[in-house]
Write a protein that holds these residues in place. Structure first.
Motif, mmCIF file in Angstrom:
data_model
loop_
_atom_site.group_PDB
_atom_site.id
_atom_site.type_symbol
_atom_site.label_atom_id
_atom_site.label_comp_id
_atom_site.label_asym_id
_atom_site.label_seq_id
_atom_site.Cartn_x
_atom_site.Cartn_y
_atom_site.Cartn_z
ATOM 1 N N PHE A 1 0.818 -1.214 0.000
ATOM 2 C CA PHE A 1 0.000 0.000 0.000
ATOM 3 C C PHE A 1 0.853 1.265 0.000
ATOM 4 C CE2 PHE A 1 -3.902 -2.339 0.931
ATOM 5 C CZ PHE A 1 -4.831 -1.557 0.261
ATOM 6 N N ALA A 2 2.122 1.121 0.381
ATOM 7 C CA ALA A 2 3.016 2.284 0.345
ATOM 8 C C ALA A 2 3.255 2.766 -1.084
ATOM 9 C CB ALA A 2 4.340 1.943 1.014
ATOM 10 N N ALA B 1 3.785 14.151 -4.198
ATOM 11 C CA ALA B 1 4.042 14.466 -2.792
ATOM 12 C C ALA B 1 5.102 13.535 -2.213
ATOM 13 C CB ALA B 1 2.747 14.356 -1.994
ATOM 14 N N LYS B 2 5.924 14.076 -1.322
ATOM 15 C CA LYS B 2 7.008 13.303 -0.700
ATOM 16 C C LYS B 2 6.620 12.776 0.674
ATOM 17 C CE LYS B 2 9.816 14.179 -4.115
ATOM 18 N NZ LYS B 2 10.228 13.099 -5.050
ATOM 19 N N ASP B 3 5.332 12.848 0.999
ATOM 20 C CA ASP B 3 4.889 12.393 2.311
ATOM 21 C C ASP B 3 5.112 10.889 2.460
ATOM 22 O OD1 ASP B 3 4.061 14.986 2.703
ATOM 23 O OD2 ASP B 3 1.984 14.581 2.110
ATOM 24 N N THR B 4 5.387 10.482 3.699
ATOM 25 C CA THR B 4 5.538 9.056 3.982
ATOM 26 C C THR B 4 4.179 8.375 3.939
ATOM 27 O OG1 THR B 4 7.434 9.516 5.412
ATOM 28 C CG2 THR B 4 6.366 7.366 5.650
ATOM 29 N N VAL B 5 4.091 7.294 3.174
ATOM 30 C CA VAL B 5 2.838 6.560 3.027
ATOM 31 C C VAL B 5 2.880 5.306 3.892
ATOM 32 C CG1 VAL B 5 1.260 5.465 1.387
ATOM 33 C CG2 VAL B 5 2.641 7.427 0.667
ATOM 34 N N GLU B 6 1.787 5.034 4.589
ATOM 35 C CA GLU B 6 1.740 3.895 5.503
ATOM 36 C C GLU B 6 1.884 2.580 4.740
ATOM 37 O OE1 GLU B 6 -0.872 2.515 9.378
ATOM 38 O OE2 GLU B 6 -1.910 3.484 7.708
ATOM 39 N N ARG C 1 -3.644 -4.828 -3.869
ATOM 40 C CA ARG C 1 -2.942 -4.714 -2.595
ATOM 41 C C ARG C 1 -3.785 -5.137 -1.398
ATOM 42 N NH1 ARG C 1 -0.701 -2.257 -6.368
ATOM 43 N NH2 ARG C 1 1.489 -1.602 -6.355
ATOM 44 N N LEU C 2 -5.034 -5.505 -1.626
ATOM 45 C CA LEU C 2 -5.855 -5.957 -0.509
ATOM 46 C C LEU C 2 -5.302 -7.205 0.177
ATOM 47 C CD1 LEU C 2 -8.366 -5.693 1.242
ATOM 48 C CD2 LEU C 2 -9.665 -6.921 -0.512
ATOM 49 N N PRO C 3 -4.808 -8.218 -0.550
ATOM 50 C CA PRO C 3 -4.252 -9.392 0.159
ATOM 51 C C PRO C 3 -3.115 -9.055 1.109
ATOM 52 C CG PRO C 3 -4.590 -9.904 -2.167
ATOM 53 C CD PRO C 3 -4.810 -8.423 -2.012
ATOM 54 N N THR C 4 -2.401 -7.963 0.854
ATOM 55 C CA THR C 4 -1.247 -7.622 1.699
ATOM 56 C C THR C 4 -1.654 -7.142 3.082
ATOM 57 O OG1 THR C 4 -1.096 -5.295 0.982
ATOM 58 C CG2 THR C 4 -0.004 -6.952 -0.392
ATOM 59 N N ILE C 5 -2.934 -6.783 3.278
ATOM 60 C CA ILE C 5 -3.367 -6.328 4.607
ATOM 61 C C ILE C 5 -4.314 -7.325 5.269
ATOM 62 C CG2 ILE C 5 -3.044 -3.897 4.025
ATOM 63 C CD1 ILE C 5 -6.097 -3.655 3.765
ATOM 64 N N LEU C 6 -4.592 -8.441 4.596
ATOM 65 C CA LEU C 6 -5.386 -9.494 5.225
ATOM 66 C C LEU C 6 -4.542 -10.226 6.256
ATOM 67 C CD1 LEU C 6 -7.225 -10.963 2.112
ATOM 68 C CD2 LEU C 6 -8.259 -9.657 3.975
ATOM 69 N N PRO C 7 -5.165 -10.837 7.263
ATOM 70 C CA PRO C 7 -4.390 -11.602 8.244
ATOM 71 C C PRO C 7 -3.572 -12.694 7.552
ATOM 72 C CG PRO C 7 -6.654 -11.319 8.988
ATOM 73 C CD PRO C 7 -6.602 -10.815 7.580
ATOM 74 N N ALA D 1 2.145 -3.584 6.148
ATOM 75 C CA ALA D 1 2.382 -4.295 7.411
ATOM 76 C C ALA D 1 1.750 -3.565 8.586
ATOM 77 C CB ALA D 1 3.876 -4.468 7.634
ATOM 78 N N SER D 2 1.799 -2.240 8.554
ATOM 79 C CA SER D 2 1.209 -1.448 9.633
ATOM 80 C C SER D 2 -0.315 -1.565 9.623
ATOM 81 C CB SER D 2 1.637 0.013 9.483
ATOM 82 O OG SER D 2 1.015 0.820 10.450
ATOM 83 N N ILE D 3 -0.896 -1.516 8.439
ATOM 84 C CA ILE D 3 -2.355 -1.647 8.333
ATOM 85 C C ILE D 3 -2.780 -3.049 8.759
ATOM 86 C CG2 ILE D 3 -4.319 -1.519 6.760
ATOM 87 C CD1 ILE D 3 -2.644 0.333 4.981
ATOM 88 N N ARG D 4 -2.010 -4.054 8.355
ATOM 89 C CA ARG D 4 -2.355 -5.437 8.678
ATOM 90 C C ARG D 4 -2.380 -5.680 10.184
ATOM 91 N NH1 ARG D 4 1.004 -7.897 5.487
ATOM 92 N NH2 ARG D 4 2.648 -8.243 7.007
ATOM 93 N N THR D 5 -1.539 -5.007 10.925
ATOM 94 C CA THR D 5 -1.533 -5.160 12.377
ATOM 95 C C THR D 5 -2.886 -4.794 12.965
ATOM 96 O OG1 THR D 5 0.840 -4.651 12.463
ATOM 97 C CG2 THR D 5 -0.402 -4.430 14.518
ATOM 98 N N ARG D 6 -3.485 -3.697 12.482
ATOM 99 C CA ARG D 6 -4.811 -3.291 12.967
ATOM 100 C C ARG D 6 -5.884 -4.285 12.520
ATOM 101 N NH1 ARG D 6 -2.785 1.785 11.067
ATOM 102 N NH2 ARG D 6 -4.177 1.746 9.254
ATOM 103 N N VAL D 7 -5.748 -4.798 11.297
ATOM 104 C CA VAL D 7 -6.722 -5.760 10.783
ATOM 105 C C VAL D 7 -6.700 -7.035 11.628
ATOM 106 C CG1 VAL D 7 -7.245 -7.280 8.833
ATOM 107 C CG2 VAL D 7 -6.717 -4.868 8.427
#
Length: 512
Positions: free
Chosen positions: A194-195, A402-407, A233-239, A410-416
């Motif tokens: 997702f980054a 934009a140069k902003d850091t994108v989440e 990219r949805l599978p990358t945030i599934l458990p 792995a970080s999103i998956r932790t919440r999931v």
């Protein structure tokens, strides 16, 4: 002389041990009985050539090959090797004291080479259950079968290797796989993240909700807005897959012949994206020789249908029952097979034929009524099974650069994972229910209780936004997931409000 060897037949994703009986007596003809298909009947020609080129002879006597039990249809070429070894032993060309301890499978080439077969993992699991000491099978399938603990697996390349092994003249190198180490080493090897996606924070939020509750999603937006990129990219945030889920998923792909030669276990969730020209049989499975369809290959993962209205109506309608029951039963006159089909459906579509309805900069060129006609290609019952309707808008230039850091995923998956753990605890005593999307109407009434302010908000939303009655349960399920993500016991007003906004296509004025 009567000799018995052992093979296996696949029915659905389960295997049945087949006893191969060979008897050679006076006469001149060859017979194969026990409901063989054409591939099995042709095996004697392959066996004759393989024996000849390997330095053996095909007996010029009456050979009767019986595949028992006789009421199960035998399909494919995996019986070649077992029949060949039984013929050699029955004609006393070899002594084979180890035949009763091993299950044998493989397709023979005319030069005696061994070709790979389908379903090795399912067969290995059944062999271990039936008490066999080990398996002899093609080298290309060895790692796949070696996943099963307690079973000696020997991969072979040529008929001569098998003859020397069963005759106790030569040993073979046993194929061994450390299942747990292999599983955990490759359990997070996604190529996308997702980054990689700039902007689209509201869509990422919707997909996080979908992953947390197991909800189906429909992405609606113009071409180039990022629908496909986000869906991939949805599978990358599934458990992460559990070991049991990994074995089940691997078994399905093994039966379908979709497992790579070097693979022993599938350690990441599958992502299947069939083209919109797919047939209904290819989607749900079946055929003359039953095979799992795309919905079963997506089991424990994601099924992505891009350009949803372009799929044939009959193809989309056959998904209605599997989306509810999470399995598919293929029934024909002579057989019935069952395949698991528990997946998250992610569909993407343009809002209209030209693709620019509701676009912030471009004008829609469609005639009046065309948008509604285009949306009507998706039936109400199918739309009813999709919890989240998300409008995707194009990303502007400033967000792209934009140069902003994108989440990261792995970080999103932790919440999931944390949300799924709450749901697993909630439904622990209810078999077959693992996440909020699987709740029945009764469970929704028991689990998704609203305070008076929430009830008033939902009533107002349904009246003012012209939401249909079918949206009621879906909104409550999504609101329950959002509350779980906030670690909230109760469904609060803000949770309900966020869930309401994800029912775009239930607004009767959406395409007017």
């Amino acid at each position: 002389m009567l000799i018995k060897t052992y093979g296996s037949a696949i029915n659905g994703i389960e295997a049945t041990t087949i006893t191969i009986e060979v008897n050679i007596s006076g006469g001149t003809k060859y017979y194969i009985v026990g409901l063989p298909d054409n591939a099995v009947k042709e095996s004697l020609r392959r066996i004759e050539s393989a024996l000849s080129t390997s330095g053996f002879r095909m007996p010029r006597q009456k050979i009767v090959v019986n595949l028992a039990p006789a009421n199960i249809r035998k399909e494919g070429s995996s019986y070649d090797l077992a029949i060949a070894i039984a013929i050699l032993a029955s004609s006393k060309q070899i002594e084979a004291p180890l035949l009763q301890e091993f299950l044998i499978l493989g397709e023979l080439s005319l030069d005696g080479g061994i070709q790979p077969v389908k379903g090795a993992l399912a067969i290995a699991m059944q062999a271990a259950h039936d008490g066999f000491k080990g398996m002899i099978l093609p080298l290309a399938n060895a790692r796949e079968a070696a996943v099963v603990s307690g079973l000696q697996v020997y991969g072979i390349r040529h008929l001569k290797e098998v003859v020397d092994f069963v005759s106790n003249r030569q040993s073979l190198d046993r194929t061994q796989v450390d299942t747990h180490a292999d599983f955990f080493r490759r359990g997070d090897s996604y190529e996308v993240d997702f980054a990689d996606v700039q902007g689209q924070e509201n869509i990422k939020r919707a997909l996080e909700i979908a992953a947390a509750g197991g909800h189906n999603v429909l992405l609606i937006g113009p071409p180039g807005s990022g629908k496909t990129m986000l869906a991939k990219r949805l599978p990358t945030i599934l458990p992460p897959l559990s070991l049991d889920e990994s074995l089940e998923t691997t078994k399905i792909h093994s039966v379908a012949g979709k497992l790579g030669v070097a693979e022993s276990l599938m350690t990441v969730r599958p992502f299947r994206a069939p083209h919109h020209t797919i047939s209904d049989v290819a989607l749900v499975g079946g055929g003359h020789q039953p095979q799992p369809g795309e919905i079963s290959l997506a089991h424990n993962g994601v099924l992505f249908l891009d350009e949803l209205p372009e799929f044939k109506r009959t193809v989309l309608e056959v998904m209605r029952q599997p989306l509810e029951s999470r399995n598919i039963t293929i029934s024909r006159a002579r057989f019935s097979v069952n395949y698991p089909a528990s997946f998250i459906l992610v569909a993407a579509m343009n809002p209209c034929p030209c693709g620019f309805y509701n676009h912030p900069q471009k004008e829609c060129l469609c005639n009046p009524g065309t948008v509604q006609k285009y949306l009507s290609k998706i039936s109400g019952p199918l739309l009813d099974r999709i919890d989240l309707h998300v409008e995707v808008t194009p990303v502007d230039f400033t967000q792209l650069v934009a140069k902003d850091t994108v989440e990261r995923s792995a970080s999103i998956r932790t919440r999931v994972v944390a949300s799924r753990e709450l749901q697993a605890k909630r439904f622990d005593s209810i078999p077959g229910i693992y996440c909020n999307a699987q709740m029945s109407s009764r469970l929704v009434r028991e689990t998704c209780l609203l305070h008076s302010t929430g009830q008033a908000l939902l009533k107002t939303a349904m009246e003012r936004l012209n939401l249909s009655a079918r949206a009621y349960d879906r909104i409550l399920k999504v609101a329950r997931t959002i509350a779980d993500m906030d670690r909230s016991t109760d469904i609060k007003t803000e949770h309900l409000a966020e869930a309401i906004q994800f029912r775009s296509l239930d607004r009767r004025d959406w395409a007017e």
